[in-house]
Design a protein around this motif. Structure first.
Motif, short mmCIF file in Angstrom:
data_model
loop_
_atom_site.label_atom_id
_atom_site.label_comp_id
_atom_site.label_asym_id
_atom_site.label_seq_id
_atom_site.Cartn_x
_atom_site.Cartn_y
_atom_site.Cartn_z
N ARG A 226 0.95 -1.10 0.13
CA ARG A 226 0.05 -0.22 0.02
C ARG A 226 0.93 1.19 -0.04
NH1 ARG A 226 -4.73 -2.44 4.20
NH2 ARG A 226 -6.33 -2.28 2.64
N ARG A 227 1.96 1.28 0.79
CA ARG A 227 2.84 2.42 0.77
C ARG A 227 3.37 2.65 -0.54
NH1 ARG A 227 8.01 2.20 1.35
NH2 ARG A 227 8.21 0.15 2.00
N LYS A 228 3.89 1.44 -1.37
CA LYS A 228 4.57 1.76 -2.43
C LYS A 228 3.62 2.14 -3.50
CE LYS A 228 8.29 -1.48 -1.63
NZ LYS A 228 8.90 -2.67 -2.01
N ILE A 229 2.37 1.87 -3.57
CA ILE A 229 1.58 2.18 -4.66
C ILE A 229 0.85 3.63 -4.33
CG2 ILE A 229 1.38 -0.14 -5.60
CD1 ILE A 229 -1.60 -0.34 -4.30
N GLY A 230 0.90 4.09 -2.99
CA GLY A 230 0.08 5.36 -2.72
C GLY A 230 -1.11 5.02 -2.28
N GLU A 231 -1.45 3.94 -1.48
CA GLU A 231 -2.79 3.49 -1.24
C GLU A 231 -3.24 4.15 0.18
OE1 GLU A 231 -5.60 2.52 -2.26
OE2 GLU A 231 -6.02 0.44 -2.16
N SER A 232 -4.43 4.45 0.38
CA SER A 232 -4.70 4.92 1.75
C SER A 232 -5.72 3.73 2.23
CB SER A 232 -5.55 6.25 1.89
OG SER A 232 -6.23 6.42 3.12
N PRO A 233 -5.43 2.96 3.38
CA PRO A 233 -6.12 2.05 4.13
C PRO A 233 -7.66 2.57 4.14
CG PRO A 233 -3.91 1.93 4.90
CD PRO A 233 -4.09 3.15 4.20
N SER A 234 -7.86 3.80 4.65
CA SER A 234 -9.04 4.51 5.11
C SER A 234 -9.80 4.86 3.71
CB SER A 234 -8.70 5.60 6.01
OG SER A 234 -8.01 6.61 5.30
N GLU A 235 -8.98 5.15 2.74
CA GLU A 235 -9.89 5.48 1.54
C GLU A 235 -9.36 5.04 0.28
OE1 GLU A 235 -9.91 9.62 0.91
OE2 GLU A 235 -10.77 9.96 2.85
N PRO A 236 -9.33 3.28 0.52
CA PRO A 236 -8.73 2.55 -0.58
C PRO A 236 -9.21 2.91 -2.02
CG PRO A 236 -10.47 1.37 0.67
CD PRO A 236 -10.50 2.63 1.28
N ARG A 237 -8.28 2.85 -2.93
CA ARG A 237 -8.57 2.93 -4.34
C ARG A 237 -8.62 1.65 -4.97
NH1 ARG A 237 -4.53 6.38 -8.37
NH2 ARG A 237 -5.50 5.92 -10.48
N TRP A 238 -7.61 0.67 -4.41
CA TRP A 238 -7.42 -0.65 -4.96
C TRP A 238 -7.81 -1.73 -4.21
CZ3 TRP A 238 -3.31 3.21 -5.61
CH2 TRP A 238 -3.20 3.98 -6.80
N ILE A 239 -7.26 -1.62 -2.87
CA ILE A 239 -7.32 -2.74 -2.01
C ILE A 239 -7.90 -2.51 -0.63
CG2 ILE A 239 -5.94 -4.34 -0.55
CD1 ILE A 239 -3.40 -3.55 -2.29
N GLU A 240 -9.03 -3.11 -0.57
CA GLU A 240 -10.14 -2.96 0.74
C GLU A 240 -9.65 -4.11 1.82
OE1 GLU A 240 -14.08 -3.40 -0.47
OE2 GLU A 240 -14.18 -1.31 -1.17
N THR A 241 -9.83 -3.62 3.00
CA THR A 241 -9.60 -4.47 4.13
C THR A 241 -10.78 -5.27 4.62
OG1 THR A 241 -7.44 -3.50 4.92
CG2 THR A 241 -8.68 -4.97 6.59
N VAL A 242 -10.77 -6.50 4.68
CA VAL A 242 -12.16 -7.18 5.29
C VAL A 242 -11.68 -7.59 6.63
CG1 VAL A 242 -13.74 -9.21 5.00
CG2 VAL A 242 -12.88 -7.93 2.94
N ARG A 243 -12.24 -7.00 7.47
CA ARG A 243 -11.65 -7.14 8.88
C ARG A 243 -11.54 -8.69 9.36
NH1 ARG A 243 -9.98 -3.35 12.39
NH2 ARG A 243 -11.03 -1.83 10.88
N GLY A 244 -10.69 -9.42 10.02
CA GLY A 244 -10.75 -10.45 10.46
C GLY A 244 -10.73 -11.78 9.42
N ILE A 245 -10.39 -11.50 8.20
CA ILE A 245 -10.56 -12.14 7.26
C ILE A 245 -9.49 -11.94 6.24
CG2 ILE A 245 -11.86 -13.28 5.24
CD1 ILE A 245 -14.30 -12.66 6.47
#
Length: 251
Positions: A226-245
């Protein structure tokens, strides 16, 4: 015969790692300091290098960075500390995987075998494979490889190249494997266990030997990605976190 380098300041552990790698079929060169280890890697171009974090003088993090500047050797980092910050720093330094002490010899061998199932060459690696005779010959060019694209992020799987809005992104092998797995998922949730298997080259195999260590490593790899591609975990452009999974590609 394939070559391995062991960089470890504790003689007993250095001997143990040498025995494990020799039993796996490697010719092993071992030293006790980071500076000596860098010179061994430069001289022998090993397929695999094990590297201790806590060494006198130059520590494992700095040693890894210097090795990565000229070599694409697989780096397995060993640490007596299991804190996530240590794992993060090790992977950011260029390690492909890490393992905590005390460790079982078969665990080291399993991780080395897993790394060997993955392509050694990546964009940004200082050492590129030599061209084959077919590549040198004046033959008809093959069709251009189709890329996988999503919201300005594109990857070329065979060439193992990634671009964000046309700009090349320098990813490690693990980061690229995770990104490719998520882009190919078509929005379905991909668990940390599935990603760990993909990183180990064991997609579709049994998950019986995926540990909590492996899942933590995936979290670290995703954070680096995420850091390298410039992704914000809170406002994802490409990768969403599915909590616990795990994670999934954005819609």
């Amino acid at each position: 015969m394939s070559i391995a380098v062991v960089i470890e300041d504790e003689p007993d552990i250095r001997l143990l790692l040498t025995d494990v790698l020799e039993q796996a079929g490697f010719t092993v060169h071992s030293v006790g300091t980071g500076a000596e280890g860098i010179e061994l890697v430069r001289a022998h171009d090993p397929v695999v290098t094990t590297l201790d974090i806590s060494m006198p003088g130059m520590d494992g993090f700095e040693t890894a960075k210097r090795i990565r500047a000229f070599s694409s050797t697989y780096l397995l980092m060993l640490t007596a500390r299991s804190d996530e910050i240590d794992a993060l720093q090790g992977l950011q330094s260029g390690a492909d995987d890490y393992i905590t002490k005390p460790f079982r010899p078969r665990e080291v061998r399993a991780r080395v075998e897993a790394m060997l199932r993955r392509p050694r060459s990546m964009q940004g690696d200082a050492v590129s494979p030599a061209p084959t005779p077919l590549q040198d010959a004046h033959t008809t060019e093959e069709p251009a490889e189709a890329s996988i694209e999503h919201r300005g992020l594109s990857v070329l799987p065979e060439m193992r190249l990634a671009h964000v809005d046309g700009e090349a992104v320098d990813l490690t092998r693990s980061e690229f494997d995770i990104l490719l797995e998520l882009l190919e998922s078509a929005g379905r949730v991909v668990s940390k266990t599935q990603l760990a298997l993909a990183v180990r080259g064991e997609r579709g195999m049994s998950s019986d030997f995926i540990s909590e260590h492996d899942r933590r490593a995936i979290e670290v790899h995703v954070a680096n990605l995420r850091r390298k591609i410039g992704e914000s975990p809170s406002e994802p452009r490409w990768i969403e976190t599915v909590r616990g999974i795990g994670y999934r590609r954005t819609v």
